[in-house]
Write an enzyme that holds these catalytic residues in place. Structure first.
Site, PDB file in Angstrom:
ATOM      1  N   ASP A 584       0.825  -1.203   0.000  1.00  0.00           N
ATOM      2  CA  ASP A 584       0.000   0.000   0.000  1.00  0.00           C
ATOM      3  C   ASP A 584       0.863   1.258   0.000  1.00  0.00           C
ATOM      4  O   ASP A 584       1.824   1.365   0.755  1.00  0.00           O
ATOM      5  CB  ASP A 584      -0.901   0.025   1.230  1.00  0.00           C
ATOM      6  CG  ASP A 584      -1.989  -1.041   1.182  1.00  0.00           C
ATOM      7  OD1 ASP A 584      -2.976  -0.869   1.906  1.00  0.00           O
ATOM      8  OD2 ASP A 584      -1.845  -2.019   0.427  1.00  0.00           O
ATOM      9  N   HIS A 586      -1.035   4.562  -0.570  1.00  0.00           N
ATOM     10  CA  HIS A 586      -2.033   5.480  -0.004  1.00  0.00           C
ATOM     11  C   HIS A 586      -1.646   6.949  -0.142  1.00  0.00           C
ATOM     12  O   HIS A 586      -1.704   7.713   0.818  1.00  0.00           O
ATOM     13  CB  HIS A 586      -2.305   5.136   1.452  1.00  0.00           C
ATOM     14  CG  HIS A 586      -3.280   4.014   1.626  1.00  0.00           C
ATOM     15  ND1 HIS A 586      -4.573   4.079   1.167  1.00  0.00           N
ATOM     16  CD2 HIS A 586      -3.138   2.794   2.180  1.00  0.00           C
ATOM     17  CE1 HIS A 586      -5.206   2.955   1.443  1.00  0.00           C
ATOM     18  NE2 HIS A 586      -4.342   2.144   2.050  1.00  0.00           N
ATOM     19  N   ASP A 618      -4.091   0.045  -3.692  1.00  0.00           N
ATOM     20  CA  ASP A 618      -4.259   1.111  -2.706  1.00  0.00           C
ATOM     21  C   ASP A 618      -3.260   2.230  -2.967  1.00  0.00           C
ATOM     22  O   ASP A 618      -2.440   2.584  -2.123  1.00  0.00           O
ATOM     23  CB  ASP A 618      -4.161   0.581  -1.280  1.00  0.00           C
ATOM     24  CG  ASP A 618      -5.481   0.007  -0.795  1.00  0.00           C
ATOM     25  OD1 ASP A 618      -5.613  -0.257   0.405  1.00  0.00           O
ATOM     26  OD2 ASP A 618      -6.398  -0.165  -1.623  1.00  0.00           O
ATOM     27  N   ASP A 621      -6.049   7.673  -1.519  1.00  0.00           N
ATOM     28  CA  ASP A 621      -6.727   7.847  -0.224  1.00  0.00           C
ATOM     29  C   ASP A 621      -5.723   7.980   0.918  1.00  0.00           C
ATOM     30  O   ASP A 621      -4.605   7.473   0.875  1.00  0.00           O
ATOM     31  CB  ASP A 621      -7.688   6.696   0.085  1.00  0.00           C
ATOM     32  CG  ASP A 621      -9.005   6.814  -0.663  1.00  0.00           C
ATOM     33  OD1 ASP A 621      -9.285   7.903  -1.189  1.00  0.00           O
ATOM     34  OD2 ASP A 621      -9.736   5.814  -0.727  1.00  0.00           O
ATOM     35  N   ARG A 622      -6.173   8.627   1.968  1.00  0.00           N
ATOM     36  CA  ARG A 622      -5.476   8.795   3.233  1.00  0.00           C
ATOM     37  C   ARG A 622      -4.307   9.779   3.160  1.00  0.00           C
ATOM     38  O   ARG A 622      -4.196  10.674   3.976  1.00  0.00           O
ATOM     39  CB  ARG A 622      -4.960   7.453   3.777  1.00  0.00           C
ATOM     40  CG  ARG A 622      -6.054   6.449   4.099  1.00  0.00           C
ATOM     41  CD  ARG A 622      -6.894   6.917   5.257  1.00  0.00           C
ATOM     42  NE  ARG A 622      -7.777   5.854   5.764  1.00  0.00           N
ATOM     43  CZ  ARG A 622      -8.677   6.038   6.722  1.00  0.00           C
ATOM     44  NH1 ARG A 622      -8.831   7.228   7.256  1.00  0.00           N
ATOM     45  NH2 ARG A 622      -9.424   5.045   7.131  1.00  0.00           N
ATOM     46  N   ASN A 650      -8.535  -2.382  -2.723  1.00  0.00           N
ATOM     47  CA  ASN A 650      -9.924  -2.077  -2.376  1.00  0.00           C
ATOM     48  C   ASN A 650     -10.220  -0.581  -2.431  1.00  0.00           C
ATOM     49  O   ASN A 650     -11.382  -0.183  -2.553  1.00  0.00           O
ATOM     50  CB  ASN A 650     -10.258  -2.619  -0.979  1.00  0.00           C
ATOM     51  CG  ASN A 650      -9.435  -1.969   0.115  1.00  0.00           C
ATOM     52  OD1 ASN A 650      -8.210  -1.991   0.086  1.00  0.00           O
ATOM     53  ND2 ASN A 650     -10.102  -1.381   1.102  1.00  0.00           N
ATOM     54  N   HIS A 651      -9.198   0.272  -2.369  1.00  0.00           N
ATOM     55  CA  HIS A 651      -9.440   1.712  -2.473  1.00  0.00           C
ATOM     56  C   HIS A 651      -9.498   2.176  -3.917  1.00  0.00           C
ATOM     57  O   HIS A 651      -9.787   3.357  -4.154  1.00  0.00           O
ATOM     58  CB  HIS A 651      -8.365   2.495  -1.713  1.00  0.00           C
ATOM     59  CG  HIS A 651      -8.603   2.541  -0.237  1.00  0.00           C
ATOM     60  ND1 HIS A 651      -9.127   3.629   0.409  1.00  0.00           N
ATOM     61  CD2 HIS A 651      -8.422   1.596   0.720  1.00  0.00           C
ATOM     62  CE1 HIS A 651      -9.236   3.370   1.701  1.00  0.00           C
ATOM     63  NE2 HIS A 651      -8.807   2.140   1.918  1.00  0.00           N
ATOM     64  N   HIS A 703      -4.109  -8.157  -3.458  1.00  0.00           N
ATOM     65  CA  HIS A 703      -4.193  -7.064  -2.495  1.00  0.00           C
ATOM     66  C   HIS A 703      -4.651  -7.537  -1.126  1.00  0.00           C
ATOM     67  O   HIS A 703      -4.011  -7.253  -0.115  1.00  0.00           O
ATOM     68  CB  HIS A 703      -5.132  -5.964  -2.993  1.00  0.00           C
ATOM     69  CG  HIS A 703      -5.233  -4.824  -2.024  1.00  0.00           C
ATOM     70  ND1 HIS A 703      -4.221  -3.907  -1.869  1.00  0.00           N
ATOM     71  CD2 HIS A 703      -6.194  -4.483  -1.129  1.00  0.00           C
ATOM     72  CE1 HIS A 703      -4.564  -3.044  -0.926  1.00  0.00           C
ATOM     73  NE2 HIS A 703      -5.754  -3.362  -0.459  1.00  0.00           N
ATOM     74  N   ARG A 754     -13.188  -5.261  10.067  1.00  0.00           N
ATOM     75  CA  ARG A 754     -13.422  -4.180   9.104  1.00  0.00           C
ATOM     76  C   ARG A 754     -14.901  -3.920   8.888  1.00  0.00           C
ATOM     77  O   ARG A 754     -15.278  -2.801   8.544  1.00  0.00           O
ATOM     78  CB  ARG A 754     -12.779  -4.517   7.752  1.00  0.00           C
ATOM     79  CG  ARG A 754     -11.267  -4.514   7.755  1.00  0.00           C
ATOM     80  CD  ARG A 754     -10.755  -4.844   6.370  1.00  0.00           C
ATOM     81  NE  ARG A 754      -9.299  -4.980   6.337  1.00  0.00           N
ATOM     82  CZ  ARG A 754      -8.451  -3.980   6.110  1.00  0.00           C
ATOM     83  NH1 ARG A 754      -8.919  -2.775   5.924  1.00  0.00           N
ATOM     84  NH2 ARG A 754      -7.149  -4.201   6.083  1.00  0.00           N
ATOM     85  N   HIS A 782      -2.729  -4.578   2.009  1.00  0.00           N
ATOM     86  CA  HIS A 782      -4.043  -4.327   2.619  1.00  0.00           C
ATOM     87  C   HIS A 782      -4.007  -4.012   4.106  1.00  0.00           C
ATOM     88  O   HIS A 782      -4.935  -3.384   4.607  1.00  0.00           O
ATOM     89  CB  HIS A 782      -4.958  -5.520   2.350  1.00  0.00           C
ATOM     90  CG  HIS A 782      -6.406  -5.292   2.640  1.00  0.00           C
ATOM     91  ND1 HIS A 782      -7.057  -4.136   2.279  1.00  0.00           N
ATOM     92  CD2 HIS A 782      -7.333  -6.074   3.247  1.00  0.00           C
ATOM     93  CE1 HIS A 782      -8.330  -4.224   2.631  1.00  0.00           C
ATOM     94  NE2 HIS A 782      -8.515  -5.377   3.233  1.00  0.00           N
TER      95      HIS A 782
END
Length: 881
Positions: A584, A586, A618, A621-622, A650-651, A703, A754, A782
């Site tokens: 990831d 991000h 991923d 995001d974040r 998943n993002h 992932h 989650r 992930h």
């Protein structure tokens, strides 16, 4: 204005000769009718269904000037695309009343009609379904409970996300309307829902066009406002997973405002034809045909890109095709790469001609100009992440018809037809409702398809087993000041020699699981511009004013070029060692640059000649620099299509990255209109990303994990792309969302913190999966792990995370795994930087730049670092996603 080489102008329409047996089979002159494409069946190829309309006109009088439509009919005619033959159909059952200015939408081999106006006034708002599943055509009337849109005409309707019948605008006999309604065909009892969308809402209008792309976006174009003025705007209507709808204003400048026109999608291009201006004056010259390229966010006419509205200049004598397209109230539909137009009105003359044009954007990928197979459909959408409209003969539309039953409730058939495609709003968490018996059946089916579960086999070039090197390469925390770049615990020299790629002189005996990719040409070297601006491992600095350096048009072109490559890649990539694997990121672009700086970067000046790169998803995001992260990776993919590999996380889904920062970043850094458009285009591309990768047939990379449903690699390979996260695939959900259990002592399947419907899987599942598929290792991402990598199932699974100090609170290291040619895996780590007292991002001019992301991460805390105690979140909170 000359066209730019990477933008294809609007096509030219030509008359198409057609045939019929008897005079009644020919539709004849008419206007205000509908033309709808339906998919092929077992006995018929793709067809166009023409219904209703006015077959005569009457002159006005002194008190009511102009003309009046007459001869309104309810006849049905079918055009066979393969034989070019018209046939009049006489379905059984109660037909709709004669009507014109109605709306129609297709679901597989059925057509739904609603509204309109006839000799007796407004038609009812009941739904009528023409079932063409087999040769026994039949009408069904569907009564919907509760309040509905009400009688109206001049409105637009289409099927959105293969599930929601959406109708918007129109005229109720008193005024033009601006409302929007949706009917969920998968929920009984059937009820119309009045929508209250967010965003920029279109004004009240009638005689607009509406067409849906299969990703779930409904595009409203043009129309006539309450004062009778033509409109030139376009709006996209999307539904988020939480059930909320949103209007978005499309960028670009239309060649002309218009109403009573026709519009239909082919891939990402909305083809608009004809129409009138105020007072009923026909649109002429080059504005008669236009294309809204939704990948690039621009309008085009026959001369190329449109930058300002173009008035009529009396140029129609220069090109006979302009005169051919001077019409309004005609019908249009698309099959494959072809756009068909029938009839309409020109002045006081009813037309009965039949025209065709080809979408030139896709001709390079299509061997035949007239194809309706799923192969054609897949190859005809390089500019857009989804197949063209379902009625155009794609495999999903065809498969819908195979399970239909003839019964008295045709909307139930709509449910059956559409549920197989997508469950847009609720299916993400529906996995939790699956009982164990269905899981056992799925495992049984998987077992039957893979009877061979013996010992592992050797890779094509690599001898020996996969093993993790006993020592990792680490960059110490003190990477600034006098010790910067000096402290390393292990020399890289030995490994770098080991990882040089040995290229055989003769490749004839080496299996080639995927085609060789030719580098996609981005306009004027756009991807090279991105690489030049961003691939600066030693000296990259965040932009001073946070404004992103690409505009929405450039984002669209970059996505298009990368999408061309992803479209032709397998769902499970077949890769060779040596290769670097990243977890990831991000949006923490600074960490990506540090990893490149310390351990090599993908360039001819770096190590791309000797080693490949694999990223496990991923990307957004974040973090604060998702735009830099995803655009650089896409540019590298375009530059090195066979050496840089991206799979999906998943993002990489609109409904997730709309909540966790990416959408907000796009708006904040590109402006609201361009930002939303770019965000939408990125998410269209994400649906094309591969989902897993095999390294030397011994290591599988994904992932998330194998969850409860994945027992063979073949299950992943069978997932058809493009695919949305809400497509109802349990395999996809497990692949992108599942996690290992807390430690090796917890076996089997357990609920995942989650959220509902997600699971964790134990070491026994890992062992079983590896044995059955002849694999030795699973590499997944992930989850944030403190050391950047973490072993599970006695080393048969490694979790990898490349972003340091995740969300500014985890204080974790970031890592990559370098898989050498002998399948020896070396972890390489970077630690979080000390507080950046003198960092550009902490300077006074940046003091408020990251406030929006900090606030978002506080409101929506990240999933806890693996191995840390789980906080007691409210299970209904966003922290559970």
């Amino acid at each position: 204005m000359g066209t730019k080489p990477w933008l294809h102008p609007a096509p030219q329409y030509k008359t198409l000769e057609t045939f019929w047996d008897d005079e009644e089979d020919a539709p004849g002159p008419r206007c205000a009718h509908t033309l709808t494409a339906v998919a092929a069946t077992k006995t018929h190829g793709p067809r166009l269904i023409l219904f209703g309309g006015a077959t005569a006109i009457e002159g006005g009088n002194s008190s009511v000037p102009g003309i009046r439509l007459a001869g309104v009919t309810n006849t049905v005619h079918s055009y066979d695309v393969l034989t070019r033959k018209w046939t009049r159909l006489k379905p059984a059952g109660e037909p709709p009343s004669p009507r014109a200015a109605h709306a129609a939408a297709a679901v597989g081999t059925m057509v739904v009609f609603q509204g309109g106006i006839g000799p007796a006034g407004h038609s009812t708002d009941d739904l009528y379904v023409l079932d063409m599943t087999n040769d026994k055509y039949k009408w069904h009337r569907v009564v919907v409970q509760g309040e509905g849109p009400g009688p109206r005409y001049g409105h637009a309707m289409d099927l959105v996300s293969q599930r929601y019948l959406v109708t918007v605008t129109g005229n109720d006999g008193k005024r033009a309307l601006s409302d929007a309604w949706a009917l969920d065909t998968a929920q009984k009892p059937y009820v119309w829902q009045r929508l209250n969308p967010d965003g920029d809402r279109p004004s009240a209008r009638m005689y607009a066009s509406g067409s849906a792309r299969s990703d779930g976006m409904f595009l409203l174009c043009g129309g006539r406002d309450t004062l009778g003025a033509p409109l030139g705007d376009a709006y996209g209507l999307l539904m988020h997973r939480n059930g909320q709808w949103e209007w978005t204003l499309a960028p670009g400048v239309a060649p002309s405002p218009r109403y009573q026109h026709a519009a239909v999608f082919v891939g990402a291009r909305l083809h608009v034809s004809g129409g009138v201006l105020r007072g009923g004056r026909m649109i002429d010259a080059e504005a008669t045909v236009a294309v809204l390229d939704t990948a690039a966010g621009v309008w085009l006419d026959r001369n190329g890109q449109v930058t300002s509205a173009r008035g009529s200049k009396g140029q129609i004598d220069q090109d006979p095709s302009f005169e051919l397209m001077r019409r309004c109230r005609h019908g249009a539909a698309s099959v494959g790469i072809r756009i068909y137009v029938h009839g309409g009105l020109r002045g006081d003359v009813l037309l009965d001609d039949f025209l065709v044009a080809e979408n030139s954007t896709f001709q390079s990928d299509i061997s035949s100009p007239l194809l309706a197979s799923d192969r054609t459909q897949q190859s005809s959408t390089p500019r857009f992440s989804y197949a063209a409209r379902p009625p155009s003969g794609s495999e999903p539309a065809l498969s819908l018809s195979e399970g239909l039953r003839l019964d008295e409730n045709s909307l139930e058939k709509l449910t059956e037809a559409s549920a197989a495609e997508a469950e847009v709003a609720s299916s993400v968490w529906r996995a939790a409702q699956l009982d164990s018996s269905s899981l056992n059946e799925e495992h049984s089916a998987s077992d039957g398809s893979s009877p061979t579960v013996e010992t592992t086999s050797d890779g094509p070039e690599t001898e020996g087993d996969v093993r993790l090197h006993p020592r990792a390469v680490v960059v110490a925390k003190e990477t600034v000041g006098s010790l910067g770049g000096m402290v390393r615990q292990l020399s890289l020299d030995q490994f770098q020699n080991e990882s040089r790629r040995m290229v055989p002189m003769n490749n004839s005996d080496v299996p080639q699981p995927t085609k060789k990719f030719t580098r996609q040409k981005s306009p004027q070297g756009l991807h090279k511009k991105v690489i030049s601006a961003l691939l600066r491992p030693r000296n990259w600095k965040p932009p001073g004013n946070r404004k992103f350096f690409l505009d929405s048009y450039e984002v669209g072109e970059l996505c298009y070029a990368a999408e061309q490559i992803f479209m032709h890649e397998q769902t499970v990539l077949q890769l060779k060692a040596p290769i670097k694997v990243f977890g990831d990121l991000h949006g923490q672009f600074g960490d990506l640059m540090r990893l490149f700086d310390e351990y090599g970067f993908p360039s001819t000046a770096g190590d791309i000649t000797y080693i490949d790169y694999l990223f496990l998803g991923d990307y957004v995001d974040r973090g604060q620099h998702s735009l830099e992260t995803i655009t650089l990776l896409l540019a590298l993919k375009i530059e090195y299509p066979e050496n840089v590999h991206l799979i999906r996380g998943n993002h990489e889904a609109a409904d997730i990255n709309a909540l966790f920062g990416f959408r907000l970043e796009c708006i904040e850094r590109m402006g609201e209109s361009d930002g939303i458009w770019a965000w939408t285009r990125f998410n269209q591309l994400f649906n094309h990303l591969p989902l897993a990768a095999l390294i030397e047939n011994k290591i599988i990379c994904m992932h998330g994990g194998i969850g409860r449903s994945i027992s063979t690699v073949e299950q992943i390979e069978k997932i058809e792309r493009p695919i949305t996260m809400d497509a109802g695939s349990l395999v996809l959900m497990d692949l992108l969302w599942s996690d290992p259990t807390e430690n090796d002592s917890i076996e089997g399947l357990r609920p995942n913190a989650r959220g509902p419907g997600l699971v964790t899987f134990g070491p026994d599942r890992v062992t079983e999966f590896c044995k059955k598929n002849k694999l030795q290792l699973i590499i997944r991402a992930h989850e944030c792990v403190m050391d950047g990598f973490e072993r599970f199932a006695q080393g048969q699974l490694i979790t990898l995370f490349s972003a340091t100090n995740y969300c500014g609170t985890a204080n974790n290291a970031g890592a990559i795994l370098v898989v050498g040619r002998g399948l020896v895996i070396v972890p390489k780590l970077i630690h979080p930087l000390p507080p950046p007292i003198l960092s550009p991002e902490n300077s006074p001019e940046h003091s408020g730049d990251d406030a929006w992301m900090q606030e978002l991460n506080i409101q929506r805390p990240p999933t806890p670092t693996r191995g840390r105690p789980q906080p007691d979140f409210d299970r209904s909170s966003l922290a559970y996603i």
